[in-house]
Design a protein around this motif. Structure first.
Motif: not given
Length: 454
Positions: A280-285, A383-389, A416-420, A436-442
């Motif tokens: 989830a690293g920014p790649a735009i200005r 990148y997460g497809g459901k990231d709002v940040q 299906n992943l969010n910003h975290l 409950p999951i802290s970081l996606d296993p896949e």
């Protein structure tokens, strides 16, 4: 990017008549972007005030308050390290404190109720399916290293496979906000989970408390992304000294601002950095990123930003990025915000002060594409497809367009992943502590396999 509320306070004066009434355990709650954030304070007077604060949804840690002062029926608490303040007044029955809490751009009322400690749930109640507890199947070592240029000593943990040999190695770099070596937030410890998984896959991992956090020295409040990048470099340099590390396979895994730092360092072609992983690293200005973030957060909460508000936000960013002095920039932003009723009130001024902090003014000026175009080392980006940040569409497209093509690069969208980088329903910030999951296993499996294949 993500911002974590972690609280500590300073109390004014001290009279025993009212002052002793502040002793005990107090519980308050805030609503932050749709998420209820409980706070628990333990205050004690024994010739001098001492106390701790815990944010149960974020961490088990009970952090010491930097100062507490009480005078008559008033109390003031402060945690200087994170710039947090609370001032309140004791109710006539001495069972509640009504006050105001402030941190950065946040300023909100908060009522605290006196509680029997036995009735307070002091740990986040949700099940964490990836909890990492000893005994470990690998070696762990608490270490210290230094950013010698700034004379800051850092504390961290190395986890390494048992047995002889040289292994790929990685430094974990946190996202924005003062975070510890485990990246503890909302009851999750994603960096501890990631370190555990990678080390079991034969990878040495160094994670560390950011400057001014946990056992590390320094002052986080004054640090910019450039300063945090220098800290990451110090970690890389130290990791390369370990006898069981393969000197040709040392990299960074960064999340959010940490992913941005990975792009910046790789783009500068830093010696000793052999690969990077950006989550989830920014790649735009960054100013464009923040516009998208404002719109996405508003949409996620069921509101919208109208044309007039959007123009005002863009102008605020232009002022923040300018070379105006702090005072002049603040005045210009206040003038620009006259379109919002009440924006000239003193209380509103506190809320926009974050726009003129050193970190924010530096952050807004960054254009990652100028660095991404210069990257030569292998890159894994997710990148997460459901990231709002950090919007996946624009950032993934920019990275794909600007990163030089090479067979070892891998850029992936996890729908299906969010910003975290958690599996999410809506991606909203309020969901973070509920999952409950802290970081996606896949994702972790993909990272490990990619590193081992280099």
């Amino acid at each position: 990017m993500k911002k974590y509320l972690f609280i500590l306070f300073t109390l004014f004066g001290c009279s025993l008549s009212f002052g002793q009434s502040f002793e005990g355990t107090w519980e308050g709650s805030l609503e932050i972007q749709g998420m209820e954030l409980p706070l628990v304070f333990e205050l004690k007077y024994d010739g001098e005030w001492k106390g701790t604060m815990q944010s149960p949804k974020q961490s088990k840690q009970k952090a010491p308050l930097s100062s507490i002062k009480a005078s008559a029926d008033s109390i003031f608490i402060e945690m200087k390290m994170i710039g947090l303040k609370y001032s309140g007044r004791l109710s006539p029955d001495k069972q509640a404190i009504d006050g105001i809490i402030q941190q950065g751009g946040l300023k909100a009322p908060m009522r605290m109720l006196k509680k029997d400690p036995a009735t307070i749930v002091t740990d986040f109640p949700k099940v964490r399916s990836q909890k990492v507890n000893p005994p470990y199947s690998y070696d762990t070592l608490d270490v210290h290293f230094s950013n010698t240029a700034e004379k800051i000593k850092f504390a961290g943990t190395i986890t390494k496979p048992k047995g002889e040999g040289r292994y790929p190695a990685v430094v974990l770099v946190n996202g924005s906000g003062p975070l510890d070596r485990n990246s503890a937030m909302y009851g999750h410890e994603p960096f501890k989970v990631l370190a555990d998984y990678l080390t079991k896959q034969g990878i040495v991992v160094l994670r560390y408390d950011e400057r001014g956090v946990g056992k590390s020295e320094g002052d986080f409040k004054t640090a910019t992304s450039a300063d945090l990048g220098k800290d990451a470099l110090a970690a890389i340099k130290y990791l390369r000294t370990q006898s069981n590390v393969d000197p040709k396979k040392v990299g960074i895994i960064g999340h959010s601002e940490g992913g941005l730092i990975a792009f910046l360092l790789a783009g500068q072609r830093i010696a000793g950095l052999d690969y990077i992983v950006s989550l989830a690293g920014p790649a735009i200005r960054i100013d464009s990123l923040m516009i998208l973030q404002n719109e996405a957060l508003a949409k996620n909460s069921g509101t919208t930003i109208d044309t007039k508000q959007l123009a005002m936000i863009k102008r605020n960013y232009e002022i923040s990025k300018s070379n105006l002095s702090t005072e002049k920039a603040f005045e210009a932003i206040m003038t620009n915000m006259k379109v919002i009723p009440g924006s000239q009130e003193a209380d509103f001024a506190d809320q926009i002060a974050v726009l003129i902090t050193p970190w924010y003014r530096y952050f807004l000026k960054i254009d990652p594409t100028t660095f991404i175009r210069k990257i030569k080392v292998p890159v894994f980006a997710a990148y997460g497809g459901k990231d709002v940040q950090v919007n996946s569409t624009e950032n993934l497209e920019s990275l794909t367009d600007n990163l030089a093509k090479q067979p070892k690069n891998e850029i992936k969208l996890y729908p299906n992943l969010n910003h975290l980088m958690q599996p999410a329903k809506t991606g909203g910030i309020g969901e973070y502590p509920e999952i409950p999951i802290s970081l996606d296993p896949e994702l972790m499996k993909d990272i490990a396999n990619w590193i081992k294949a280099l």
